[in-house]
Write a protein that holds these residues in place. Structure first.
Motif, PDB file in Angstrom:
ATOM      1  N   VAL A 145       0.846  -0.833   0.037  1.00  0.00           N
ATOM      2  CA  VAL A 145       0.117  -0.133  -0.014  1.00  0.00           C
ATOM      3  C   VAL A 145       1.056   1.435   0.274  1.00  0.00           C
ATOM      4  CG1 VAL A 145      -1.352   1.587   1.222  1.00  0.00           C
ATOM      5  CG2 VAL A 145      -2.500  -1.022   1.337  1.00  0.00           C
ATOM      6  N   LEU A 146       1.723   1.802   0.735  1.00  0.00           N
ATOM      7  CA  LEU A 146       2.649   2.299   0.219  1.00  0.00           C
ATOM      8  C   LEU A 146       3.419   2.437  -0.368  1.00  0.00           C
ATOM      9  CD1 LEU A 146       4.353   1.965   4.747  1.00  0.00           C
ATOM     10  CD2 LEU A 146       2.739   3.086   3.369  1.00  0.00           C
ATOM     11  N   ALA A 147       4.313   1.531  -1.457  1.00  0.00           N
ATOM     12  CA  ALA A 147       4.736   2.228  -2.658  1.00  0.00           C
ATOM     13  C   ALA A 147       3.645   2.256  -3.423  1.00  0.00           C
ATOM     14  CB  ALA A 147       5.087   0.574  -2.854  1.00  0.00           C
ATOM     15  N   LYS A 148       1.998   2.015  -3.897  1.00  0.00           N
ATOM     16  CA  LYS A 148       1.913   2.909  -4.367  1.00  0.00           C
ATOM     17  C   LYS A 148       0.531   4.275  -3.932  1.00  0.00           C
ATOM     18  CE  LYS A 148      -1.889   0.804  -6.675  1.00  0.00           C
ATOM     19  NZ  LYS A 148      -3.075  -0.125  -7.060  1.00  0.00           N
ATOM     20  N   TYR A 149       0.603   4.603  -2.670  1.00  0.00           N
ATOM     21  CA  TYR A 149       0.298   5.973  -2.038  1.00  0.00           C
ATOM     22  C   TYR A 149       0.947   6.273  -0.848  1.00  0.00           C
ATOM     23  CZ  TYR A 149      -4.367   3.123  -4.472  1.00  0.00           C
ATOM     24  OH  TYR A 149      -5.282   2.858  -5.081  1.00  0.00           O
ATOM     25  N   GLY A 150       2.226   6.043  -0.950  1.00  0.00           N
ATOM     26  CA  GLY A 150       3.021   6.494   0.290  1.00  0.00           C
ATOM     27  C   GLY A 150       2.892   7.466   0.367  1.00  0.00           C
ATOM     28  N   ASP A 151       2.621   9.073  -0.152  1.00  0.00           N
ATOM     29  CA  ASP A 151       2.642  10.007   0.046  1.00  0.00           C
ATOM     30  C   ASP A 151       1.326  10.374   0.912  1.00  0.00           C
ATOM     31  OD1 ASP A 151       1.441  10.120  -2.479  1.00  0.00           O
ATOM     32  OD2 ASP A 151       2.047  11.679  -3.042  1.00  0.00           O
ATOM     33  N   ARG A 152       0.145   9.713   0.356  1.00  0.00           N
ATOM     34  CA  ARG A 152      -1.317  10.197   1.044  1.00  0.00           C
ATOM     35  C   ARG A 152      -1.350   8.776   1.827  1.00  0.00           C
ATOM     36  NH1 ARG A 152      -2.888  14.198  -0.966  1.00  0.00           N
ATOM     37  NH2 ARG A 152      -4.762  13.605  -0.956  1.00  0.00           N
ATOM     38  N   VAL A 153      -0.240   7.829   2.317  1.00  0.00           N
ATOM     39  CA  VAL A 153      -0.781   7.301   3.854  1.00  0.00           C
ATOM     40  C   VAL A 153       0.366   7.718   4.865  1.00  0.00           C
ATOM     41  CG1 VAL A 153      -0.899   4.683   4.589  1.00  0.00           C
ATOM     42  CG2 VAL A 153      -1.429   5.519   2.288  1.00  0.00           C
ATOM     43  N   SER A 154      -0.001   7.936   5.750  1.00  0.00           N
ATOM     44  CA  SER A 154       1.126   8.239   7.460  1.00  0.00           C
ATOM     45  C   SER A 154       0.383   6.700   8.401  1.00  0.00           C
ATOM     46  CB  SER A 154       0.431   9.697   8.353  1.00  0.00           C
ATOM     47  OG  SER A 154       0.453  10.725   7.018  1.00  0.00           O
ATOM     48  N   LEU A 155       1.904   6.274   8.799  1.00  0.00           N
ATOM     49  CA  LEU A 155       1.326   5.552   9.881  1.00  0.00           C
ATOM     50  C   LEU A 155       1.527   6.220  11.120  1.00  0.00           C
ATOM     51  CD1 LEU A 155       4.034   2.829   8.340  1.00  0.00           C
ATOM     52  CD2 LEU A 155       1.332   2.677   8.467  1.00  0.00           C
ATOM     53  N   PHE A 156       0.730   5.686  12.446  1.00  0.00           N
ATOM     54  CA  PHE A 156       1.149   6.169  12.994  1.00  0.00           C
ATOM     55  C   PHE A 156       1.046   5.045  14.681  1.00  0.00           C
ATOM     56  CE2 PHE A 156      -1.613   8.340  16.912  1.00  0.00           C
ATOM     57  CZ  PHE A 156      -0.971   9.496  17.120  1.00  0.00           C
ATOM     58  N   SER A 157       2.234   5.590  15.147  1.00  0.00           N
ATOM     59  CA  SER A 157       2.155   4.682  16.140  1.00  0.00           C
ATOM     60  C   SER A 157       2.370   4.772  17.942  1.00  0.00           C
ATOM     61  CB  SER A 157       3.262   3.237  16.023  1.00  0.00           C
ATOM     62  OG  SER A 157       4.159   3.958  15.720  1.00  0.00           O
ATOM     63  N   GLU A 158       1.708   5.801  17.414  1.00  0.00           N
ATOM     64  CA  GLU A 158       1.666   6.311  19.407  1.00  0.00           C
ATOM     65  C   GLU A 158       0.834   5.352  20.658  1.00  0.00           C
ATOM     66  OE1 GLU A 158       3.117   9.265  20.397  1.00  0.00           O
ATOM     67  OE2 GLU A 158       4.209   9.184  18.583  1.00  0.00           O
ATOM     68  N   THR A 159       0.009   4.899  19.528  1.00  0.00           N
ATOM     69  CA  THR A 159      -1.162   4.179  20.631  1.00  0.00           C
ATOM     70  C   THR A 159      -1.402   2.737  20.032  1.00  0.00           C
ATOM     71  OG1 THR A 159      -2.951   4.667  19.219  1.00  0.00           O
ATOM     72  CG2 THR A 159      -2.658   6.414  20.671  1.00  0.00           C
ATOM     73  N   ALA A 160      -1.516   1.971  20.559  1.00  0.00           N
ATOM     74  CA  ALA A 160      -1.873   0.171  20.066  1.00  0.00           C
ATOM     75  C   ALA A 160      -2.694  -0.326  20.857  1.00  0.00           C
ATOM     76  CB  ALA A 160      -0.796  -0.245  19.794  1.00  0.00           C
ATOM     77  N   LEU A 161      -3.772  -0.204  21.066  1.00  0.00           N
ATOM     78  CA  LEU A 161      -4.260  -0.884  22.338  1.00  0.00           C
ATOM     79  C   LEU A 161      -5.499  -1.834  21.722  1.00  0.00           C
ATOM     80  CD1 LEU A 161      -4.821   2.310  23.071  1.00  0.00           C
ATOM     81  CD2 LEU A 161      -6.685   1.717  24.123  1.00  0.00           C
ATOM     82  N   SER A 162      -5.255  -3.352  22.524  1.00  0.00           N
ATOM     83  CA  SER A 162      -5.562  -3.724  21.831  1.00  0.00           C
ATOM     84  C   SER A 162      -6.739  -4.779  21.730  1.00  0.00           C
ATOM     85  CB  SER A 162      -5.024  -5.741  22.672  1.00  0.00           C
ATOM     86  OG  SER A 162      -5.222  -5.641  24.544  1.00  0.00           O
ATOM     87  N   VAL A 163      -7.859  -3.643  22.653  1.00  0.00           N
ATOM     88  CA  VAL A 163      -8.812  -4.149  22.404  1.00  0.00           C
ATOM     89  C   VAL A 163      -9.592  -3.996  21.139  1.00  0.00           C
ATOM     90  CG1 VAL A 163     -10.198  -1.739  22.974  1.00  0.00           C
ATOM     91  CG2 VAL A 163     -11.892  -3.684  23.181  1.00  0.00           C
ATOM     92  N   SER A 164     -11.117  -4.934  20.849  1.00  0.00           N
ATOM     93  CA  SER A 164     -11.428  -5.249  19.678  1.00  0.00           C
ATOM     94  C   SER A 164     -13.220  -5.519  19.896  1.00  0.00           C
ATOM     95  CB  SER A 164     -10.805  -6.304  18.924  1.00  0.00           C
ATOM     96  OG  SER A 164     -11.737  -7.295  19.910  1.00  0.00           O
TER      97      SER A 164
END
Ligand code: ATP
Ligand code: MG
Length: 204
Positions: A145-164
């Motif tokens: 996905v990043l290779a195709k749309y990289g400049d339009r997609v930001s990854l955000f890793s400040e949070t990672a809650l395991s709830v679903s």
């Protein structure tokens, strides 16, 4: 010029994974507002039956009530059936204008599927994406996905809650506590309406 976040989901039910992610992204990306957009109900049964939209909307509203910078839109529910993200983004553009910056917020699990979304290339031109980390889902899977749309997609890793939501539904069906996984007002609503209980026809 406004910076708007759209958080789409089934929200069956909404939980702290959604809420904390939305809040951290709002802060991190200086968004004026994050709008939660619960999906409509699919016209045909497809796998698990989803809780009626009115309940999912009511729970989302309860969770967001009084939270600054958060709101709820029933646009996809009013439209009914499946909604395309592109239609939703275009509807928001009509409200906020072409100059607004619109960010579609997803979890790490959803971002890997966006190339398959309806008119993905056009969607990618109409908004940016922010993908939040989620335990059990690696950002390694986003390479394509990043290779195709990289400049339009930001990854955000400040949070990672395991709830679903699936875990919450399973816990209610098993009679286990769901405290600390979602706001108390939503827990009260689930109890008052008997949602997700064992024996519920949805679970069969
Ligand atoms: P289910 O288990 O029924 O699939 P869910 O918890 O994944 O429910 P959804 O309504 O499917 O919730 O998710 C809506 C959006 O929120 C998706 O983009 C999803 O990736 C994201 N999301 C859900 N839970 C989290 C979480 N804990 N952290 C970050 N993003 C999340
Ligand atoms: Mg999900």
């Amino acid at each position: 010029m406004k910076n708007i976040g759209i958080m789409g989901g089934t929200f069956d039910p909404i939980h702290y994974g959604h809420i904390v992610t939305a809040e951290e992204v709002r802060r991190g990306f200086h968004l004026d507002e994050v709008v939660f957009v619960p999906s409509g109900n699919p016209p045909h049964k497809k796998g698990r039956r989803i809780t009626p939209a009115e309940h999912r909307l009511a729970m989302t509203e309860l969770a967001v009530r009084g939270e600054e910078g958060f709101s709820v839109s029933d646009i996809e529910i009013r439209r009914g059936g499946y909604s395309y993200a592109l239609d939703t983004v275009n509807a928001f553009r009509e409200i906020y204008g072409e100059e607004a910056e619109i960010y579609f917020i997803t979890g790490a699990d959803a971002i890997v599927t966006i190339a398959q979304w309806y008119r993905a290339d056009e969607l990618m031109r109409r908004c940016r994406f922010i993908a939040a980390a989620r335990p059990g889902y690696s950002f390694d899977d986003t390479n394509e996905v990043l290779a195709k749309y990289g400049d339009r997609v930001s990854l955000f890793s400040e949070t990672a809650l395991s709830v679903s939501s699936s875990e919450i539904r399973a816990r209610v069906a098993a009679g286990e506590t769901i405290e600390d996984m979602l706001p108390p007002a939503v827990i009260d609503y689930i109890e008052a309406h008997g949602l997700y209980r064992k024996g519920d026809p949805k679970d069969r």
